[in-house]
Motif scaffolding. Structure first.
Motif, PDB file in Angstrom:
ATOM      1  N   LEU A  61      33.921  33.515  37.391  1.00 22.47           N
ATOM      2  CA  LEU A  61      33.289  34.739  36.915  1.00 22.47           C
ATOM      3  C   LEU A  61      31.781  34.695  37.136  1.00 22.47           C
ATOM      4  O   LEU A  61      31.164  35.686  37.538  1.00 22.47           O
ATOM      5  CB  LEU A  61      33.601  34.941  35.431  1.00 22.47           C
ATOM      6  N   ASN A  62      31.178  33.544  36.873  1.00 22.65           N
ATOM      7  CA  ASN A  62      29.738  33.400  37.070  1.00 22.65           C
ATOM      8  C   ASN A  62      29.367  33.567  38.538  1.00 22.65           C
ATOM      9  O   ASN A  62      28.460  34.324  38.894  1.00 22.65           O
ATOM     10  CB  ASN A  62      29.292  32.033  36.554  1.00 22.65           C
ATOM     11  N   ALA A  63      30.090  32.856  39.419  1.00 20.71           N
ATOM     12  CA  ALA A  63      29.759  32.888  40.841  1.00 20.71           C
ATOM     13  C   ALA A  63      29.945  34.278  41.432  1.00 20.71           C
ATOM     14  O   ALA A  63      29.080  34.787  42.151  1.00 20.71           O
ATOM     15  CB  ALA A  63      30.616  31.870  41.591  1.00 20.71           C
ATOM     16  N   TRP A  64      31.066  34.908  41.116  1.00 17.86           N
ATOM     17  CA  TRP A  64      31.347  36.205  41.725  1.00 17.86           C
ATOM     18  C   TRP A  64      30.459  37.302  41.168  1.00 17.86           C
ATOM     19  O   TRP A  64      30.195  38.307  41.831  1.00 17.86           O
ATOM     20  CB  TRP A  64      32.818  36.560  41.550  1.00 17.86           C
ATOM     21  N   SER A  65      29.968  37.147  39.945  1.00 16.08           N
ATOM     22  CA  SER A  65      29.091  38.177  39.387  1.00 16.08           C
ATOM     23  C   SER A  65      27.760  38.227  40.125  1.00 16.08           C
ATOM     24  O   SER A  65      27.074  39.247  40.113  1.00 16.08           O
ATOM     25  CB  SER A  65      28.847  37.917  37.897  1.00 16.08           C
ATOM     26  N   HIS A  66      27.384  37.123  40.798  1.00 17.92           N
ATOM     27  CA  HIS A  66      26.133  37.094  41.553  1.00 17.92           C
ATOM     28  C   HIS A  66      26.353  37.331  43.041  1.00 17.92           C
ATOM     29  O   HIS A  66      25.402  37.573  43.775  1.00 17.92           O
ATOM     30  CB  HIS A  66      25.444  35.740  41.381  1.00 17.92           C
ATOM     31  N   GLY A  67      27.593  37.209  43.475  1.00 12.20           N
ATOM     32  CA  GLY A  67      27.856  37.301  44.905  1.00 12.20           C
ATOM     33  C   GLY A  67      28.623  38.546  45.270  1.00 12.20           C
ATOM     34  O   GLY A  67      28.080  39.646  45.322  1.00 12.20           O
ATOM     35  N   HIS A  68      29.925  38.389  45.477  1.00 11.37           N
ATOM     36  CA  HIS A  68      30.733  39.482  46.002  1.00 11.37           C
ATOM     37  C   HIS A  68      31.210  40.453  44.926  1.00 11.37           C
ATOM     38  O   HIS A  68      31.756  41.497  45.246  1.00 11.37           O
ATOM     39  CB  HIS A  68      31.943  38.904  46.744  1.00 11.37           C
ATOM     40  N   GLY A  69      31.058  40.098  43.657  1.00  7.90           N
ATOM     41  CA  GLY A  69      31.377  41.035  42.598  1.00  7.90           C
ATOM     42  C   GLY A  69      32.828  41.087  42.180  1.00  7.90           C
ATOM     43  O   GLY A  69      33.237  41.985  41.457  1.00  7.90           O
ATOM     44  N   SER A  70      33.660  40.144  42.618  1.00  4.89           N
ATOM     45  CA  SER A  70      35.057  40.144  42.209  1.00  4.89           C
ATOM     46  C   SER A  70      35.594  38.721  42.275  1.00  4.89           C
ATOM     47  O   SER A  70      35.013  37.867  42.941  1.00  4.89           O
ATOM     48  CB  SER A  70      35.895  41.054  43.112  1.00  4.89           C
ATOM     49  N   PHE A  71      36.681  38.453  41.568  1.00  3.90           N
ATOM     50  CA  PHE A  71      37.316  37.158  41.710  1.00  3.90           C
ATOM     51  C   PHE A  71      38.822  37.335  41.608  1.00  3.90           C
ATOM     52  O   PHE A  71      39.319  38.334  41.121  1.00  3.90           O
ATOM     53  CB  PHE A  71      36.786  36.143  40.690  1.00  3.90           C
ATOM     54  N   PHE A  72      39.529  36.351  42.124  1.00  2.00           N
ATOM     55  CA  PHE A  72      40.976  36.463  42.309  1.00  2.00           C
ATOM     56  C   PHE A  72      41.713  35.602  41.299  1.00  2.00           C
ATOM     57  O   PHE A  72      41.330  34.470  41.041  1.00  2.00           O
ATOM     58  CB  PHE A  72      41.324  36.013  43.733  1.00  2.00           C
ATOM     59  N   TRP A  73      42.776  36.169  40.717  1.00  2.00           N
ATOM     60  CA  TRP A  73      43.694  35.398  39.877  1.00  2.00           C
ATOM     61  C   TRP A  73      45.063  36.060  39.980  1.00  2.00           C
ATOM     62  O   TRP A  73      45.162  37.282  40.087  1.00  2.00           O
ATOM     63  CB  TRP A  73      43.235  35.401  38.419  1.00  2.00           C
ATOM     64  N   ASN A  74      46.127  35.268  39.955  1.00  2.00           N
ATOM     65  CA  ASN A  74      47.467  35.856  39.943  1.00  2.00           C
ATOM     66  C   ASN A  74      47.678  36.641  38.658  1.00  2.00           C
ATOM     67  O   ASN A  74      47.332  36.177  37.570  1.00  2.00           O
ATOM     68  CB  ASN A  74      48.541  34.763  40.029  1.00  2.00           C
ATOM     69  N   PHE A  75      48.271  37.829  38.775  1.00  2.00           N
ATOM     70  CA  PHE A  75      48.571  38.628  37.586  1.00  2.00           C
ATOM     71  C   PHE A  75      49.703  38.000  36.786  1.00  2.00           C
ATOM     72  O   PHE A  75      49.640  37.889  35.565  1.00  2.00           O
ATOM     73  CB  PHE A  75      48.950  40.053  37.998  1.00  2.00           C
ATOM     74  N   LYS A  76      50.742  37.566  37.480  1.00  2.00           N
ATOM     75  CA  LYS A  76      51.887  36.980  36.792  1.00  2.00           C
ATOM     76  C   LYS A  76      52.612  36.037  37.740  1.00  2.00           C
ATOM     77  O   LYS A  76      52.756  36.323  38.925  1.00  2.00           O
ATOM     78  CB  LYS A  76      52.845  38.074  36.311  1.00  2.00           C
ATOM     79  N   THR A  77      53.025  34.898  37.230  1.00  2.00           N
ATOM     80  CA  THR A  77      53.845  33.963  37.993  1.00  2.00           C
ATOM     81  C   THR A  77      55.009  33.514  37.118  1.00  2.00           C
ATOM     82  O   THR A  77      54.962  33.617  35.888  1.00  2.00           O
ATOM     83  CB  THR A  77      53.049  32.719  38.440  1.00  2.00           C
ATOM     84  N   GLU A  78      56.038  32.999  37.755  1.00  2.00           N
ATOM     85  CA  GLU A  78      57.212  32.566  37.008  1.00  2.00           C
ATOM     86  C   GLU A  78      57.068  31.169  36.421  1.00  2.00           C
ATOM     87  O   GLU A  78      57.698  30.849  35.411  1.00  2.00           O
ATOM     88  CB  GLU A  78      58.456  32.580  37.918  1.00  2.00           C
ATOM     89  N   LEU A  79      56.265  30.308  37.037  1.00  2.00           N
ATOM     90  CA  LEU A  79      56.333  28.886  36.720  1.00  2.00           C
ATOM     91  C   LEU A  79      55.109  28.309  36.019  1.00  2.00           C
ATOM     92  O   LEU A  79      55.242  27.356  35.260  1.00  2.00           O
ATOM     93  CB  LEU A  79      56.584  28.090  38.016  1.00  2.00           C
ATOM     94  N   GLU A  80      53.915  28.827  36.278  1.00  2.00           N
ATOM     95  CA  GLU A  80      52.712  28.140  35.798  1.00  2.00           C
ATOM     96  C   GLU A  80      51.808  29.065  34.985  1.00  2.00           C
ATOM     97  O   GLU A  80      51.207  29.989  35.524  1.00  2.00           O
ATOM     98  CB  GLU A  80      51.924  27.585  36.977  1.00  2.00           C
ATOM     99  N   PRO A  81      51.670  28.806  33.687  1.00  2.00           N
ATOM    100  CA  PRO A  81      50.799  29.646  32.854  1.00  2.00           C
ATOM    101  C   PRO A  81      49.347  29.678  33.326  1.00  2.00           C
ATOM    102  O   PRO A  81      48.680  30.700  33.205  1.00  2.00           O
ATOM    103  CB  PRO A  81      50.909  28.991  31.469  1.00  2.00           C
ATOM    104  N   LYS A  82      48.843  28.573  33.886  1.00  2.00           N
ATOM    105  CA  LYS A  82      47.423  28.548  34.248  1.00  2.00           C
ATOM    106  C   LYS A  82      47.099  29.472  35.409  1.00  2.00           C
ATOM    107  O   LYS A  82      45.947  29.875  35.582  1.00  2.00           O
ATOM    108  CB  LYS A  82      46.975  27.122  34.567  1.00  2.00           C
ATOM    109  N   TRP A  83      48.091  29.811  36.238  1.00  2.00           N
ATOM    110  CA  TRP A  83      47.852  30.761  37.326  1.00  2.00           C
ATOM    111  C   TRP A  83      48.387  32.147  36.983  1.00  2.00           C
ATOM    112  O   TRP A  83      48.423  33.027  37.835  1.00  2.00           O
ATOM    113  CB  TRP A  83      48.480  30.260  38.626  1.00  2.00           C
ATOM    114  N   ASP A  84      48.810  32.348  35.755  1.00  2.00           N
ATOM    115  CA  ASP A  84      49.331  33.623  35.266  1.00  2.00           C
ATOM    116  C   ASP A  84      48.256  34.241  34.373  1.00  2.00           C
ATOM    117  O   ASP A  84      47.988  33.746  33.278  1.00  2.00           O
ATOM    118  CB  ASP A  84      50.622  33.360  34.483  1.00  2.00           C
ATOM    119  N   TYR A  85      47.623  35.313  34.844  1.00  2.00           N
ATOM    120  CA  TYR A  85      46.471  35.864  34.129  1.00  2.00           C
ATOM    121  C   TYR A  85      46.826  36.254  32.697  1.00  2.00           C
ATOM    122  O   TYR A  85      46.079  35.951  31.757  1.00  2.00           O
ATOM    123  CB  TYR A  85      45.929  37.078  34.886  1.00  2.00           C
TER     124      TYR A  85
END
Length: 224
Positions: free
Chosen positions: A67-91
């Protein structure tokens, strides 16, 4: 990258989701990343758990730094909305567990300070990477000298040998001047950040320019 393999889960979007769950009679298939990054015979890749520090700490730290890096650069960041197996990659699940901030666009103190250690004048220096080939270093130096809006120290070297001797000065000069605009200490694989020793050019202070846009991917991506 080495992934763990676990039994593939049923698709959360139901049986109409194409190609899911993966056919347990088929071996590895694309898209391929590095390591074991594709489903194979009913087994799906997942990230290996962090134990020290924990998954929770790593996920929270990663989210704040993104969030810090993208707020100064490209203005967006990527995260999976939902996954079946891993909570840490499930927003959704990561937010529910407190690993990610509930409002990704909020001007949070934790986000603003997430990268302070990288921005301190004496913290990191961008140096030529040990083991990089002469060609990689020369190409990196040439690129930095051509693309800098001002003349960098070391760019007036008369030949390639002198450029190699001044490569770290060129890389650090470019990185310290432009990293707040999104520049990285890479230069085609010829450079890396080093926390051993002071720098000659202080990093300018970072300001929170734009609240980040959150890009969410719905579905599961191979993490490897």
């Amino acid at each position: 990258v080495q992934c763990d393999l676990v039994p593939c889960a049923k698709p959360y979007m139901g049986a109409e989701q194409p190609g899911a769950p993966p056919d347990p009679t088929r071996g590895p298939r694309g898209p391929f990343g590095t390591g074991e990054s594709s489903p194979s015979y009913g087994q799906c890749p997942v990230s290996r758990a962090w134990r020290d520090p924990s998954d929770q700490e790593v996920t929270s730290t990663l989210a704040l730094k993104k969030l810090n890096a993208w707020s100064h650069g490209h203005g967006s960041f990527f995260w999976n909305f939902k996954t079946e197996l891993e909570p840490k990659w499930d927003y959704i699940r990561a937010v529910d567990r407190g690993w990610l901030p509930r409002d990704a666009q909020a001007d949070l103190a934790d986000v603003a300070s997430a990268c302070e250690e990288y921005d301190e004048a004496e913290a990191f220096v961008c140096r030529a990477k040990p083991g990089a080939s002469d060609g990689e270093v020369i190409a990196g130096v040439d690129w930095a000298c051509r693309n800098a809006a001002v003349k960098l120290a070391g760019c007036d070297a008369p030949d390639d040998a002198s450029k190699l001797a001044h490569a770290s000065r060129v890389f650090d000069g470019y990185y310290s001047r432009y990293h707040t605009a999104g520049a990285t200490c890479d230069f085609g694989g010829a450079a890396e950040l080093d926390d051993d020793g002071p720098r000659s050019t202080p990093h300018p202070a970072r300001a929170r320019d734009n609240p980040p846009r959150l890009l969410l991917f719905r579905g599961q991506l191979p993490p490897g």
